[in-house]
Scaffold this motif. Sequence first.
Motif, PDB file in Angstrom:
ATOM      1  N   LYS A  71       0.847  -1.186   0.000  1.00  0.00           N
ATOM      2  CA  LYS A  71       0.000   0.000   0.000  1.00  0.00           C
ATOM      3  C   LYS A  71       0.891   1.248   0.000  1.00  0.00           C
ATOM      4  CE  LYS A  71      -3.739  -2.226   2.592  1.00  0.00           C
ATOM      5  NZ  LYS A  71      -4.586  -2.164   3.824  1.00  0.00           N
ATOM      6  N   THR A  72       0.527   2.226  -0.812  1.00  0.00           N
ATOM      7  CA  THR A  72       1.353   3.424  -0.977  1.00  0.00           C
ATOM      8  C   THR A  72       0.522   4.673  -0.739  1.00  0.00           C
ATOM      9  OG1 THR A  72       2.741   2.310  -2.614  1.00  0.00           O
ATOM     10  CG2 THR A  72       2.818   4.713  -2.567  1.00  0.00           C
ATOM     11  N   ILE A  73       1.069   5.598   0.040  1.00  0.00           N
ATOM     12  CA  ILE A  73       0.468   6.920   0.237  1.00  0.00           C
ATOM     13  C   ILE A  73       1.572   7.956   0.074  1.00  0.00           C
ATOM     14  CG2 ILE A  73      -0.762   8.460   1.801  1.00  0.00           C
ATOM     15  CD1 ILE A  73      -1.861   6.032   3.243  1.00  0.00           C
ATOM     16  N   LEU A  74       1.388   8.893  -0.843  1.00  0.00           N
ATOM     17  CA  LEU A  74       2.347   9.974  -1.071  1.00  0.00           C
ATOM     18  C   LEU A  74       1.615  11.306  -0.995  1.00  0.00           C
ATOM     19  CD1 LEU A  74       4.239   8.505  -4.168  1.00  0.00           C
ATOM     20  CD2 LEU A  74       4.967   8.399  -1.791  1.00  0.00           C
ATOM     21  N   SER A 126       7.681  23.984   2.038  1.00  0.00           N
ATOM     22  CA  SER A 126       7.330  22.776   1.296  1.00  0.00           C
ATOM     23  C   SER A 126       7.479  21.581   2.216  1.00  0.00           C
ATOM     24  CB  SER A 126       8.216  22.614   0.054  1.00  0.00           C
ATOM     25  OG  SER A 126       9.561  22.420   0.418  1.00  0.00           O
ATOM     26  N   GLY A 127       6.657  20.589   1.994  1.00  0.00           N
ATOM     27  CA  GLY A 127       6.695  19.396   2.823  1.00  0.00           C
ATOM     28  C   GLY A 127       6.215  18.187   2.052  1.00  0.00           C
ATOM     29  N   ALA A 128       6.596  17.015   2.535  1.00  0.00           N
ATOM     30  CA  ALA A 128       6.207  15.775   1.866  1.00  0.00           C
ATOM     31  C   ALA A 128       6.162  14.658   2.891  1.00  0.00           C
ATOM     32  CB  ALA A 128       7.176  15.428   0.747  1.00  0.00           C
ATOM     33  N   VAL A 146       9.300  14.935   5.385  1.00  0.00           N
ATOM     34  CA  VAL A 146      10.252  15.991   5.027  1.00  0.00           C
ATOM     35  C   VAL A 146       9.551  17.339   5.151  1.00  0.00           C
ATOM     36  CG1 VAL A 146      11.782  16.915   3.257  1.00  0.00           C
ATOM     37  CG2 VAL A 146      11.430  14.452   3.409  1.00  0.00           C
ATOM     38  N   LEU A 147      10.241  18.305   5.752  1.00  0.00           N
ATOM     39  CA  LEU A 147       9.722  19.661   5.872  1.00  0.00           C
ATOM     40  C   LEU A 147      10.843  20.635   5.530  1.00  0.00           C
ATOM     41  CD1 LEU A 147       7.200  21.320   6.697  1.00  0.00           C
ATOM     42  CD2 LEU A 147       8.209  21.473   8.992  1.00  0.00           C
TER      43      LEU A 147
END
Length: 606
Positions: A366-369, A387-389, A413-414
């Motif tokens: 299962k993938t969540i991006l 920006s963040g991820a 990531v921020l």
Amino acid sequence: MLRHIEILSLFIVSGLFFSELSFAGMRIDFDRDNQTYNWLTGFNYSIYSSGFNFRTSFDGQSNLIKGGAKRWQENATTDFDSELSVFNSVSFLTSGEYTINGLDRRRVRTSELAMGLSVKPIKYLEIKPMVHADSKKRSELDARLDDQGVGYGFVADFLPYRYKGAYLDARISYDKTNLTNIPSETGVGYLNSTYKFRESDTVYVSVRGGETAKQYYGPGGTAESITKQIKQEREGDFIISMKLPADLRLKFDGNAYLTRYLYRGGIVDEGTSAQRDNSGHGEGYEISLSGSLEEMASGSINYRWSDASQDYQGLQLDQDTDTGEISFHGKLNMTANDTLSGDLVLGVASFSNPNKGLIQEDWDKKTILVNGRYAHNFGRFFTGGLSGAASSFHQIYVSGARSANNGRNDTYVLTPFTIWRPFLWLQVHHEFDIQANYITFDFDRKKVSTKNRIFRRASTRTQLFIGISDNLHLRQAYYYRYEDYGQLIWDDGWQQAVSWDRRRNGLETEFDYRLSGVIDFKPSFYWEKTGNYDHKREKINDPYEESIIIRTLGEEQVKMIFKAELIFKWNERRNFLINISHRLRKFNDRPRETNDYMRVSMEYLF
């Protein structure tokens, strides 16, 4: 290398006999470091005149790998083709190619000389029948293998046909090479069609297929080791793009493919996949809906599905894969100074082995991006943003026997950033980055010898872009980075046990000096210091303390790089480049290391 220069010189001299030169170019590259020397040579020459076309090229590469025993590797290819008009619809064709590949005392030489006709019986059809003589020679120490023969083939091109909104082109080709012991034959065909309607909608259909049968020598290079490989390929694509009301666009893209490898003769090991009959096939489609609201907002939603299967006839490599994914993308200009964008991807993939005995290897993912970016322009002098991820991959095994491997890989990531422009000649860019990567297993809650891990990083980077003059620019940067890695221990919540940490800081200085539009000089200097620290737990003689963490310096190094690049660019067709660098690394526990690099490149288009 001398052989390359001799062949290149022959081409240049022969080109002087042609008076109607249309295009010619030459490129020479040389680079070296402490371990290797590389020479690259290229030459192209073309002539176009009424009723006659000629093209030739040469590409050569030589590598010297230094060490205890020096090793030479050489590769060179030269070819030519020409077309002489005989009648309005008939032309005489010739072509040739010679290739040499060598490593130490091993050599493989291949050559082909072909001739044929180009016939255009009707406006939209061109047929090219050809015959060719082929040779392939291998030599290694005292062994030698020679194969040669005469082959034939043809190419039939259905030239692009346009009628109103329709476009059609196709090709069918066949070639047979009759080498003595290792003959081969290849057939390829494709059909492409595009139709535009209502000025904004398009339908595209493409069908491709091919089959190749070739023979090659196996280990030992004997006749008994010759193996025949048959490769079959089929592929089709279908695309439709339609404009909908409210300035929306709908796109559908579907495809299917089949690939099959068959092996006959030779020495075949049925236990491996290297020479075992195998096939792969799959199909899939993607649907997307996109639109925009003037210049305020834009976005799209996409759904993608695919199914693939790989069959090695009962081996563990057999696998069926099903994938589904939905994604959202958007951008919003909230005000003249505020911009917000983001993406969201949700996916599920299933991997299974069709063999009953290997069902325990089946697993799902299962993938969540998620990622986003916000920027605000405070004025002509200052811009800031964030920006963040985040990403999450969850692996789940179907079999309970493998459930101990069920786990997650999560990353966050921020990155805040600023751009300051106090003067026309100065810009200051700054960004700060923090990242955490968690690798956890669903059923692992051990406090000792756990497989759960965490990696963290924080860094800051400041860059100054200074325009000293119209011809001289400077980039100055400073960065600092902290990283650590260790176990994740579950004790009524996740706790980190650091195994090591690393601290790194550095400076970067780059100049760009342009003189009179012809010379560009770029000197630069880089300095970086890195310290690696180990964390060890040691017991102490204290009844109130079980142990303490001892942090010790492991490896410390200082790296310095001096670089200089000099470019002479007289115009777009003629340039010369020299690039040199010297790298020095100093360590606290071993001798220093140095590495020198140089590259010389020349490009000249006549």
